[in-house]
Scaffold this active site. Structure first.
Site, PDB file in Angstrom:
ATOM      1  N   CYS A   1       8.364  -6.666  -5.050  1.00 31.61           N
ATOM      2  CA  CYS A   1       7.809  -6.944  -6.010  1.00 31.61           C
ATOM      3  C   CYS A   1       7.819  -7.687  -7.403  1.00 31.61           C
ATOM      4  O   CYS A   1       7.167  -8.396  -7.708  1.00 31.61           O
ATOM      5  CB  CYS A   1       6.844  -5.637  -6.280  1.00 31.61           C
ATOM      6  SG  CYS A   1       6.132  -5.234  -4.832  1.00 31.61           S
TER       7      CYS A   1
ATOM      8  N   GLU B   1      -0.083  -0.191   5.018  1.00 29.74           N
ATOM      9  CA  GLU B   1       0.948  -0.813   6.592  1.00 29.74           C
ATOM     10  C   GLU B   1       0.288  -0.569   7.869  1.00 29.74           C
ATOM     11  O   GLU B   1      -1.198   0.290   7.948  1.00 29.74           O
ATOM     12  CB  GLU B   1       2.124   0.557   6.167  1.00 29.74           C
ATOM     13  CG  GLU B   1       2.347   1.276   4.902  1.00 29.74           C
ATOM     14  CD  GLU B   1       3.868   2.238   4.915  1.00 29.74           C
ATOM     15  OE1 GLU B   1       3.437   2.263   4.047  1.00 29.74           O
ATOM     16  OE2 GLU B   1       3.226   3.154   6.077  1.00 29.74           O
TER      17      GLU B   1
ATOM     18  N   GLU C   1       2.525  -2.930  -5.916  1.00 33.57           N
ATOM     19  CA  GLU C   1       2.016  -4.694  -6.568  1.00 33.57           C
ATOM     20  C   GLU C   1       0.804  -5.976  -6.581  1.00 33.57           C
ATOM     21  O   GLU C   1       0.436  -6.240  -6.743  1.00 33.57           O
ATOM     22  CB  GLU C   1       3.573  -4.680  -7.759  1.00 33.57           C
ATOM     23  CG  GLU C   1       3.869  -3.893  -7.928  1.00 33.57           C
ATOM     24  CD  GLU C   1       4.703  -2.825  -7.268  1.00 33.57           C
ATOM     25  OE1 GLU C   1       5.718  -2.268  -7.833  1.00 33.57           O
ATOM     26  OE2 GLU C   1       4.656  -2.568  -6.298  1.00 33.57           O
TER      27      GLU C   1
ATOM     28  N   HIS D   1       2.377  -4.386  -0.137  1.00 33.09           N
ATOM     29  CA  HIS D   1       3.050  -3.895  -1.286  1.00 33.09           C
ATOM     30  C   HIS D   1       1.510  -3.257  -2.662  1.00 33.09           C
ATOM     31  O   HIS D   1       1.024  -4.172  -3.107  1.00 33.09           O
ATOM     32  CB  HIS D   1       4.732  -4.229  -1.881  1.00 33.09           C
ATOM     33  CG  HIS D   1       5.460  -4.189  -1.391  1.00 33.09           C
ATOM     34  ND1 HIS D   1       6.776  -3.940  -1.431  1.00 33.09           N
ATOM     35  CD2 HIS D   1       5.309  -4.243   0.568  1.00 33.09           C
ATOM     36  CE1 HIS D   1       7.648  -4.111  -0.978  1.00 33.09           C
ATOM     37  NE2 HIS D   1       6.887  -4.720   0.553  1.00 33.09           N
TER      38      HIS D   1
ATOM     39  N   CYS E   1      10.191  -2.836  -6.497  1.00 29.38           N
ATOM     40  CA  CYS E   1      10.739  -2.651  -6.204  1.00 29.38           C
ATOM     41  C   CYS E   1      11.548  -4.321  -5.789  1.00 29.38           C
ATOM     42  O   CYS E   1      10.757  -5.228  -6.674  1.00 29.38           O
ATOM     43  CB  CYS E   1      10.842  -2.103  -4.753  1.00 29.38           C
ATOM     44  SG  CYS E   1       9.301  -3.977  -3.541  1.00 29.38           S
TER      45      CYS E   1
END
Length: 294
Positions: free
Chosen positions: A132, A91, A104, A102, A129
């Site tokens: 991903c 982030e 992944e 993310h 999620c």
């Protein structure tokens, strides 16, 4: 050993610690394991491949940069070569949430940018999620990619993404991690050439807008990122994120960046310059340049 690994390392079994210690001794451990290293760790620790990947997940999660959520996700992408690639979520404070990487995506981009030709499995400490799952569907491993989660039987991406929409629906034949070279001529200095080389590797069958980023650290180390589009558009990974991901996984910080170059076409349908410059400035890098592909 980089300080970020110390807590996770201390919780590993003694025999795994002994085998990993010389690998992690380098402050700039590249957050990947060769097939030979994986084999050695399996034999030393007495673990099969799946169990070893789960044991190493805390080390991958320790690479996370989560100043906003404080929620660390780690992933390990297992290449068809036998090499393993760590990944973790990132982030960027001062930028936008859309710039987030993310875990992944991190592991997969890591593998791709190191030249891996395909993935056999992804091990992750939290269920992927939807973003991903869609990102993984762009891979040349397709819906057969194995997903491993703690406490659950392994399943394929097909199980996690039923009735999937993907590249085949748009009649795209060249997939993410397939070899690509768009043939732009290398010009300029070493950093500029690195950015052009990264752009040549781009996966951009939807916009036809190649781009690559090269980041130079104060010690002269260069990290590059290539643009990776997705059939669903939003899960696309910009080239800057690929480069920042590699830089961070290798134990560098944003303050180590002294120069950045973006390579892209000036008349492309999609332009990376504004978002790239804004994110880099938010991270403290102001020496940013652009080279136009032609």
């Amino acid at each position: 050993m980089h300080p970020r690994f110390q807590t996770a390392f201390a919780q590993l079994a003694d025999n795994l610690q002994s085998a990993l210690a010389p690998i992690l001794a380098d402050h700039h451990f590249p957050a990947m394991l060769t097939a030979e290293q994986v084999s050695t760790l399996k034999n030393t620790a007495g673990l099969d491949e799946d169990a070893l990947a789960f044991a190493l997940l805390p080390l991958a999660a320790a690479c996370a940069r989560t100043d906003l959520s404080h929620f660390n996700v780690g992933a390990i992408a297992r290449g068809v070569s036998g090499n393993w690639y760590f990944g973790a979520n990132m982030e960027f404070l001062g930028a936008t949430m859309q710039q987030t990487v993310h875990a992944e995506q991190s592991a997969i981009s890591h593998a791709w940018l190191r030249g891996e030709k395909g993935l056999a499995a992804v091990t992750v400490n939290y269920t992927p999620c939807g973003h991903c799952r869609q990102f993984m569907n762009e891979l040349n491993s397709g819906l057969d990619l194995r997903i491993h989660l703690p406490g659950r039987a392994p399943h394929t991406l097909r199980d996690y993404l039923p009735d999937a929409f993907g590249p085949k629906d748009l009649e795209i034949k060249t997939l993410l991690m397939d070899e690509q070279d768009h043939g732009f001529t290398l010009t300029g200095n070493t950093l500029t050439q690195a950015a052009i080389t990264a752009a040549n590797k781009s996966h951009m069958p939807y916009s036809h807008s190649p781009s690559g980023v090269a980041l130079e650290c104060k010690d002269g180390r260069i990290f590059t990122g290539s643009y990776a589009e997705n059939a669903a558009f939003n899960p696309t990974l910009p080239p800057l994120q690929g480069a920042l991901n590699l830089l961070s996984l290798n134990g560098y910080d944003y303050a180590d960046i002294q120069r950045a170059i973006l390579a892209e076409k000036g008349d492309a349908a999609l332009i990376q310059w504004d978002a790239t410059a804004a994110t880099l400035k938010a991270l403290g890098c102001h020496n940013i340049d652009r080279v136009l592909l032609g």
